[in-house]
Design a protein around this motif. Structure first.
Motif, PDB file in Angstrom:
ATOM      1  N   HIS A  24     -28.751  39.513  29.659  1.00 53.15           N
ATOM      2  CA  HIS A  24     -28.461  38.974  30.993  1.00 53.15           C
ATOM      3  C   HIS A  24     -27.399  37.877  30.889  1.00 53.15           C
ATOM      4  O   HIS A  24     -27.347  37.144  29.889  1.00 53.15           O
ATOM      5  CB  HIS A  24     -29.733  38.434  31.649  1.00 53.15           C
ATOM      6  CG  HIS A  24     -30.612  39.524  32.201  1.00 53.15           C
ATOM      7  ND1 HIS A  24     -31.972  39.390  32.358  1.00 53.15           N
ATOM      8  CD2 HIS A  24     -30.298  40.776  32.636  1.00 53.15           C
ATOM      9  CE1 HIS A  24     -32.468  40.514  32.870  1.00 53.15           C
ATOM     10  NE2 HIS A  24     -31.478  41.368  33.048  1.00 53.15           N
ATOM     11  N   THR A  25     -26.579  37.780  31.921  1.00 55.01           N
ATOM     12  CA  THR A  25     -25.383  36.940  31.808  1.00 55.01           C
ATOM     13  C   THR A  25     -25.696  35.455  31.628  1.00 55.01           C
ATOM     14  O   THR A  25     -24.895  34.739  31.030  1.00 55.01           O
ATOM     15  CB  THR A  25     -24.478  37.090  33.045  1.00 55.01           C
ATOM     16  OG1 THR A  25     -25.247  36.808  34.207  1.00 55.01           O
ATOM     17  CG2 THR A  25     -23.879  38.466  33.120  1.00 55.01           C
ATOM     18  N   CYS A  96     -36.653  42.696  29.745  1.00 54.75           N
ATOM     19  CA  CYS A  96     -35.744  43.779  30.105  1.00 54.75           C
ATOM     20  C   CYS A  96     -35.449  44.530  28.801  1.00 54.75           C
ATOM     21  O   CYS A  96     -35.821  44.060  27.727  1.00 54.75           O
ATOM     22  CB  CYS A  96     -34.458  43.228  30.752  1.00 54.75           C
ATOM     23  SG  CYS A  96     -33.362  42.377  29.599  1.00 54.75           S
ATOM     24  N   ASN A 185     -30.446  44.717  39.065  1.00 59.07           N
ATOM     25  CA  ASN A 185     -29.315  44.110  38.369  1.00 59.07           C
ATOM     26  C   ASN A 185     -28.751  45.071  37.334  1.00 59.07           C
ATOM     27  O   ASN A 185     -29.167  46.222  37.256  1.00 59.07           O
ATOM     28  CB  ASN A 185     -29.764  42.815  37.685  1.00 59.07           C
ATOM     29  CG  ASN A 185     -29.959  41.703  38.684  1.00 59.07           C
ATOM     30  OD1 ASN A 185     -29.224  41.607  39.670  1.00 59.07           O
ATOM     31  ND2 ASN A 185     -30.960  40.876  38.455  1.00 59.07           N
TER      32      ASN A 185
END
Length: 439
Positions: A24-25, A96, A185
């Motif tokens: 994730h960013t 995730c 996302n």
DNA sequence: GCGATCAGGT
DNA sequence: CACACCTGATCGC
């Protein structure tokens, strides 16, 4: 510049070894396709996905860690020049695809960095992670715990994702003539989509880049970019707006589904539950029973009913972060000496030690350093909560708390950091009593 | 032109 | 609110 030893989800300062918890960013800020600072350790799934985020990434820098298998990393002490060994174990974080926690052992003792994680004790994956943590810890007591404290507040309460996934299936089944759009996302919520696909025997549309991700995850045949063969579409969450839903509904009846832990702020006190909900005029709560929809305030609170945000959009409490009780269970299991939260950009940040200090070995620990104004804010938020614990809408409390946060920030001449960097960095460990952990 | 950083948005 | 993003401006190279 000070030379660091190891960095986790931190990319802007020099270290000898770098660890990535997931893709994730907010955990890769500073990482780029031209990365060349040093070896990057991650899980095999993250390694497979990484080139899609950073095309041209120098793959010779990747070090894949097998889940549950201890790995030794040889480093050189920046101070003494002597070789030192750090042991690391990657554990499934159940957040995730590819997400892991890292347990480190070294001369500094042990530390666990959870990254983002979900601790559903009903899930097999959590049970396996639990066994691996026990195995990796052996007889050691954990020193520092760097904790995903995203929902570290009793207001946050939601059921296991399996339960919510079935609610989503029921919600879709109760709208047989509707198109369904689900906001997701770039990574995460795959299990929800798989559950829907299996239960309703349908493929699910995703946008092209997302299909590529699904192929890498070996879910390729369940997803499609062909809109004509399914009524269920997973779309980028930012495109799931009221305006877009209205537009879609001019063509075909469509409902949106937002899976998120966020709007699911609930009073800690169960007795207040229906009170708080009925006082909220920001959201309408609906339950679907046998295909017909009823206002839940009339039938009592289900802790997990879909929340209707407007005429077309439902929010469901499908969260990839642990809720408060899960965080508590995790800390009760791990029993660390110290805890630090890794999420501190939130205005409702609460120092985990505030709630769980009594579960820690080192009692008089760490009052957070005074430079971190957010720990002061946490105190203010807590005061508000106890003062208004009788007969007030919790949504108002949230607003008041936020206001207090802003006021405190203004008074203290320290600006609130909007973008909080995540991750930790160990800068040296020649002297175990003075090891610097930079959060 | 690229990267990093930041302001602002959903 | 901000989960995890995105866009666009600015600065330095």
């Amino acid at each position: 510049m000070e030379e660091g030893l190891i960095s986790v989800d931190r990319w802007s300062e020099p270290s000898q070894a770098y660890f990535l918890s997931h893709l994730h960013t907010d955990h890769t800020k500073g990482l780029s396709r031209r990365w060349k600072r040093g070896p990057l350790f991650c899980s095999s799934i993250t390694a497979k996905l990484l080139p899609t985020r950073f095309p041209g990434f120098n793959l010779s820098l990747l070090r894949v860690l097998e889940i549950g298998t201890p790995h030794s990393v040889s480093l050189v002490s920046p101070k003494s020049g002597l070789e030192i060994t750090v042991q690391v174990v990657a554990i499934d974080a159940n957040h995730c695809p590819g997400a892991v926690m890292y347990l480190f052992h070294g001369e500094f003792g042990s530390m666990l960095y959870t990254g983002d994680f979900r601790w559903e004790t009903t899930s097999d994956r959590t049970q396996i992670a639990k066994a691996m943590l026990l195995n990796a810890l052996g007889d050691d007591k954990l020193g520092m715990l760097y904790l995903d404290n995203t929902y570290c507040n009793p207001w946050f309460s939601f059921p296991p994702r399996e339960v919510v996934a079935q609610q989503v299936v029921d919600l879709i089944a109760s709208h047989p003539d509707h198109d369904i759009v689900i906001g997701i996302n770039t990574l995460g919520k795959e299990d929800l989509l798989l559950h829907i696909s299996r239960a309703l025997k349908t493929k699910i549309w995703v946008w092209p880049e997302r299909l590529q991700t699904m192929h890498i995850l070996s879910y390729g045949d369940i997803f499609t970019t062909n809109t004509s063969i399914t009524r269920v579409r997973a779309v980028p969450r930012e495109s799931l707006t009221i305006d877009n839903l209205k537009a879609l509904n001019t063509v075909r009846p469509t409902i949106g589904i937002m899976p998120s832990g966020l709007p699911w702020v609930r009073p800690a006190n169960e007795k207040d539950a229906s009170h708080g909900a009925s006082h909220s005029n920001r959201h309408k709560r609906k339950m679907t029973i046998g295909g017909s929809s009823v206002d839940s305030s009339k039938v009592g609170e289900s802790p997990s009913s879909p929340l209707m945000l407007n005429h077309h959009v439902y929010s469901v409490p499908y969260s990839d972060h642990s809720c408060f009780t899960e965080i508590r269970e995790f800390i009760e299991f791990i029993r660390p000496s110290y805890i630090k939260g890794i999420v501190s950009s939130s205005t409702w940040y609460i120092n985990p030690f505030h709630y769980f200090g009594n579960l820690c070995g080192a009692h008089k620990q760490m009052e957070e350093s005074s430079k971190n104004i957010r720990s002061d804010l946490a105190e203010n938020v807590e005061i508000i909560q106890t003062e208004s614990s009788v007969g007030h809408d919790k949504f108002d409390e949230v607003k008041i708390s936020t206001k207090v946060v802003r006021q405190a920030a203004r008074k203290s001449r320290v600006s609130v950091v909007r973008r909080e960097r995540k991750g930790v960095r160990i800068t040296h460990m020649d002297d175990s009593s003075r090891t610097d952990f930079d959060v």
